[in-house]
Design a protein around this motif. Structure first.
Motif, PDB file in Angstrom:
ATOM      1  N   SER A 136       0.816  -1.208   0.000  1.00 27.32           N
ATOM      2  CA  SER A 136       0.000   0.000   0.000  1.00 27.32           C
ATOM      3  C   SER A 136       0.853   1.263   0.000  1.00 27.32           C
ATOM      4  O   SER A 136       0.367   2.330  -0.333  1.00 27.32           O
ATOM      5  N   ASN A 137       2.106   1.137   0.380  1.00 26.12           N
ATOM      6  CA  ASN A 137       2.968   2.296   0.473  1.00 26.12           C
ATOM      7  C   ASN A 137       3.547   2.695  -0.886  1.00 26.12           C
ATOM      8  O   ASN A 137       4.094   3.775  -1.028  1.00 26.12           O
ATOM      9  N   THR A 138       3.428   1.828  -1.862  1.00 28.32           N
ATOM     10  CA  THR A 138       3.977   2.152  -3.167  1.00 28.32           C
ATOM     11  C   THR A 138       3.207   3.300  -3.779  1.00 28.32           C
ATOM     12  O   THR A 138       2.022   3.489  -3.534  1.00 28.32           O
ATOM     13  N   ASP A 139       3.900   4.052  -4.589  1.00 25.15           N
ATOM     14  CA  ASP A 139       3.261   5.182  -5.256  1.00 25.15           C
ATOM     15  C   ASP A 139       2.184   4.647  -6.187  1.00 25.15           C
ATOM     16  O   ASP A 139       2.410   3.713  -6.944  1.00 25.15           O
ATOM     17  N   ALA A 140       1.010   5.236  -6.129  1.00 23.43           N
ATOM     18  CA  ALA A 140      -0.125   4.746  -6.903  1.00 23.43           C
ATOM     19  C   ALA A 140       0.026   5.059  -8.392  1.00 23.43           C
ATOM     20  O   ALA A 140      -0.741   4.571  -9.202  1.00 23.43           O
ATOM     21  N   ARG A 141       1.008   5.870  -8.735  1.00 22.19           N
ATOM     22  CA  ARG A 141       1.196   6.231 -10.137  1.00 22.19           C
ATOM     23  C   ARG A 141       1.772   5.057 -10.904  1.00 22.19           C
ATOM     24  O   ARG A 141       2.643   4.357 -10.422  1.00 22.19           O
ATOM     25  N   ASP A 142       1.277   4.848 -12.099  1.00 21.40           N
ATOM     26  CA  ASP A 142       1.869   3.806 -12.915  1.00 21.40           C
ATOM     27  C   ASP A 142       3.007   4.399 -13.739  1.00 21.40           C
ATOM     28  O   ASP A 142       3.224   5.605 -13.764  1.00 21.40           O
ATOM     29  N   SER A 143       3.749   3.544 -14.398  1.00 18.33           N
ATOM     30  CA  SER A 143       4.950   3.981 -15.103  1.00 18.33           C
ATOM     31  C   SER A 143       4.635   4.946 -16.246  1.00 18.33           C
ATOM     32  O   SER A 143       5.442   5.835 -16.543  1.00 18.33           O
ATOM     33  N   LEU A 144       3.477   4.810 -16.851  1.00 16.39           N
ATOM     34  CA  LEU A 144       3.123   5.715 -17.948  1.00 16.39           C
ATOM     35  C   LEU A 144       2.915   7.149 -17.444  1.00 16.39           C
ATOM     36  O   LEU A 144       3.298   8.104 -18.108  1.00 16.39           O
ATOM     37  N   GLU A 145       2.335   7.287 -16.254  1.00 11.03           N
ATOM     38  CA  GLU A 145       2.173   8.616 -15.674  1.00 11.03           C
ATOM     39  C   GLU A 145       3.534   9.246 -15.404  1.00 11.03           C
ATOM     40  O   GLU A 145       3.719  10.450 -15.628  1.00 11.03           O
ATOM     41  N   ILE A 146       4.464   8.458 -14.935  1.00  7.26           N
ATOM     42  CA  ILE A 146       5.807   8.962 -14.673  1.00  7.26           C
ATOM     43  C   ILE A 146       6.467   9.392 -15.981  1.00  7.26           C
ATOM     44  O   ILE A 146       7.092  10.463 -16.051  1.00  7.26           O
ATOM     45  N   MET A 147       6.305   8.568 -17.026  1.00  3.53           N
ATOM     46  CA  MET A 147       6.876   8.921 -18.328  1.00  3.53           C
ATOM     47  C   MET A 147       6.243  10.214 -18.856  1.00  3.53           C
ATOM     48  O   MET A 147       6.927  11.052 -19.432  1.00  3.53           O
ATOM     49  N   LYS A 148       4.948  10.392 -18.633  1.00  2.00           N
ATOM     50  CA  LYS A 148       4.274  11.610 -19.087  1.00  2.00           C
ATOM     51  C   LYS A 148       4.852  12.833 -18.377  1.00  2.00           C
ATOM     52  O   LYS A 148       5.106  13.868 -19.008  1.00  2.00           O
ATOM     53  N   GLU A 149       5.070  12.707 -17.076  1.00  2.00           N
ATOM     54  CA  GLU A 149       5.667  13.809 -16.326  1.00  2.00           C
ATOM     55  C   GLU A 149       7.069  14.123 -16.845  1.00  2.00           C
ATOM     56  O   GLU A 149       7.440  15.291 -16.977  1.00  2.00           O
ATOM     57  N   ARG A 150       7.845  13.083 -17.123  1.00  2.00           N
ATOM     58  CA  ARG A 150       9.193  13.298 -17.641  1.00  2.00           C
ATOM     59  C   ARG A 150       9.146  13.971 -19.005  1.00  2.00           C
ATOM     60  O   ARG A 150       9.974  14.832 -19.307  1.00  2.00           O
ATOM     61  N   TYR A 151       8.164  13.587 -19.831  1.00  2.00           N
ATOM     62  CA  TYR A 151       8.000  14.215 -21.151  1.00  2.00           C
ATOM     63  C   TYR A 151       7.648  15.698 -20.995  1.00  2.00           C
ATOM     64  O   TYR A 151       8.206  16.557 -21.662  1.00  2.00           O
ATOM     65  N   GLU A 152       6.742  15.980 -20.058  1.00  2.00           N
ATOM     66  CA  GLU A 152       6.329  17.367 -19.837  1.00  2.00           C
ATOM     67  C   GLU A 152       7.480  18.225 -19.308  1.00  2.00           C
ATOM     68  O   GLU A 152       7.550  19.411 -19.595  1.00  2.00           O
ATOM     69  N   LYS A 153       8.386  17.629 -18.548  1.00  2.00           N
ATOM     70  CA  LYS A 153       9.537  18.360 -18.026  1.00  2.00           C
ATOM     71  C   LYS A 153      10.636  18.505 -19.068  1.00  2.00           C
ATOM     72  O   LYS A 153      11.584  19.248 -18.863  1.00  2.00           O
TER      73      LYS A 153
END
Length: 66
Positions: free
Chosen positions: A31-48
């Motif tokens: 339950s402590n893991t970040d609820a974000r999936d890898s695609l959301e992380i990739m989207k954030e990296r793309y936006e940055k």
């Protein structure tokens, strides 16, 4: 005889505590893991600007979400 029973009770209590600790850590790890999936992380990296649009699209395609 009563000494043997006390030793068994103590060992059972220790075993119970160990099992509870293992279960709590396992649940907390899930339950402590970040609820974000890898695609959301990739989207954030793309936006940055950390990755290119092609990289983002490739990752999206690999995950079957394109």
């Amino acid at each position: 005889m009563p000494t043997e029973m006390i030793i068994r009770l103590i060992l059972a209590a220790i075993l119970f505590v160990v099992i509870v600790i293992i279960l709590v850590r396992f649940r907390r790890g899930k339950s402590n893991t970040d609820a974000r999936d890898s695609l959301e992380i990739m989207k954030e990296r793309y936006e940055k600007g950390e990755i290119t649009k092609e990289d983002y699209e490739e990752q999206k395609r690999r995950r079957g979400k394109a």
